[in-house]
Design a protein around this motif. Structure first.
Motif, short mmCIF file in Angstrom:
data_model
loop_
_atom_site.label_atom_id
_atom_site.label_comp_id
_atom_site.label_asym_id
_atom_site.label_seq_id
_atom_site.Cartn_x
_atom_site.Cartn_y
_atom_site.Cartn_z
N ASP A 277 0.83 -1.21 0.00
CA ASP A 277 0.00 0.00 0.00
C ASP A 277 0.86 1.26 0.00
N ALA A 278 2.06 1.19 0.57
CA ALA A 278 2.97 2.33 0.53
C ALA A 278 3.53 2.50 -0.88
N VAL A 279 3.81 1.39 -1.55
CA VAL A 279 4.30 1.44 -2.93
C VAL A 279 3.25 2.07 -3.84
N ALA A 280 1.99 1.69 -3.63
CA ALA A 280 0.91 2.21 -4.46
C ALA A 280 0.73 3.72 -4.30
N ALA A 281 1.04 4.23 -3.12
CA ALA A 281 0.87 5.67 -2.86
C ALA A 281 2.09 6.49 -3.27
#
Length: 324
Positions: A277-281
């Protein structure tokens, strides 16, 4: 050809003009040129008379070039560069080079490769000197004021700054065995933020790119409130040892793994991939660009070109940098 007008263009006047523009100060320019301040002030007045323009106006922080001065700079720089080339030896030999080079870089980018790089540089050019300091919000101004190279996580630079993309670096999560999530093979952002974190390199944490990531995560309900924010690697090492999570580059993860294996009484380290989810943001999907940059005045300087090519080649051959 207006011979009479050309005879007025004393080369010393043009050099004085360029140095005053670079320094934005008559006193600092005089010091660089090895002349007295009154003598350089007289040269500046001759330049003003010659070009029929004030060229510089006095501001609280120093001299500010006029638009005419910038126009002249664009014309004079290549002229001086060509004249300088006339005095250069036909063959550049780094083994006889005597010069001080300066680098500004995020410490995270220097930590693991600076020692072997220094060995390589001083083997090829034993008489050079090197100074290094941390990149800051004034980094591009520092390049304009004489710093040779900047190594930064960025994609774009100001117009008068040349750059070359070296590649990109993966982000990761660094945990010690004192952290509650140490025994997991991967972690979610929710799990990670439920425990204490440390931020190393506050400049990167406050950058525009990171701010975009933080804003997106906050919209998803995640609040990033690190317990410690520091530019000190020593403080960061101690924080990780005591159970705080660190998000950094794969290069930084390698450094912490080496510390763990070499330092007595230091806990074991695990390096995990960045939560999905951090990568996606993240605007760069967890893989951040690294580039080297320098002022255009050094672009055709043989010694400077050799110096930056050594650093570019060295970094591109490292296992932490990937082609963009």
């Amino acid at each position: 050809m207006q011979i009479d007008d050309l005879l007025k263009l004393d080369i010393k006047l043009l050099v004085s003009f360029e140095i005053i523009l670079e320094e934005c100060s008559v006193s600092r320019a005089a010091e660089r040129l090895g002349v007295t301040q009154p003598a350089l002030s007289k040269s500046l007045q001759r330049l003003r008379d010659l070009f029929k323009d004030p060229l510089f106006t006095r501001q609280a922080y120093g001299l500010s070039p006029t638009s005419r001065a910038y126009e002249l700079h664009e014309q004079i720089t290549p002229i001086l560069g060509s004249m300088s080339n006339l005095l250069q030896p036909s063959h550049f030999d780094q083994s006889t080079l005597k010069r001080r080079f300066s680098i500004k870089a995020d410490e995270e980018l220097l930590l693991t490769f600076i020692e072997p790089l220094l060995a390589l540089l001083h083997y090829q050019a034993p008489n050079i000197r090197l100074t290094s300091s941390s990149w800051s919000d004034n980094g591009y101004d520092d390049l304009m004021n004489g710093v040779d190279l900047g190594i930064v996580n960025a994609e774009s630079t100001p117009n008068n700054i040349r750059s070359k993309m070296i590649g990109s670096m993966d982000a990761c999560v660094i945990l010690s065995e004192a952290h509650p999530l140490y025994f997991q093979d991967e972690v979610t952002l929710k799990e990670l933020l439920a425990h204490k974190t440390v931020v190393f390199n506050i400049h990167n944490f406050q950058s525009a790119t990171t701010s975009v990531t933080i804003e997106k995560l906050e919209q998803l309900g995640y609040v990033i409130e690190p317990k410690i924010e520091t530019d000190s690697i020593a403080v960061t090492i101690e924080a990780v040892k005591r159970g705080m999570a660190l998000i950094g580059s794969a290069q930084l993860g390698e450094l912490f793994s080496n510390i763990s294996s070499c330092r007595q009484n230091y806990t074991s380290i695990k390096v995990l991939p960045l939560p999905a989810d951090a990568v996606a943001a993240d605007p760069y999907n967890g893989r951040h660009p690294v580039q080297i940059c320098w002022h255009e005045r050094y672009d055709k300087d043989p010694a400077h070109r050799w110096f930056r090519e050594q650093i570019i080649n060295f970094m591109q051959s490292s296992p932490w940098v990937y082609e963009s």
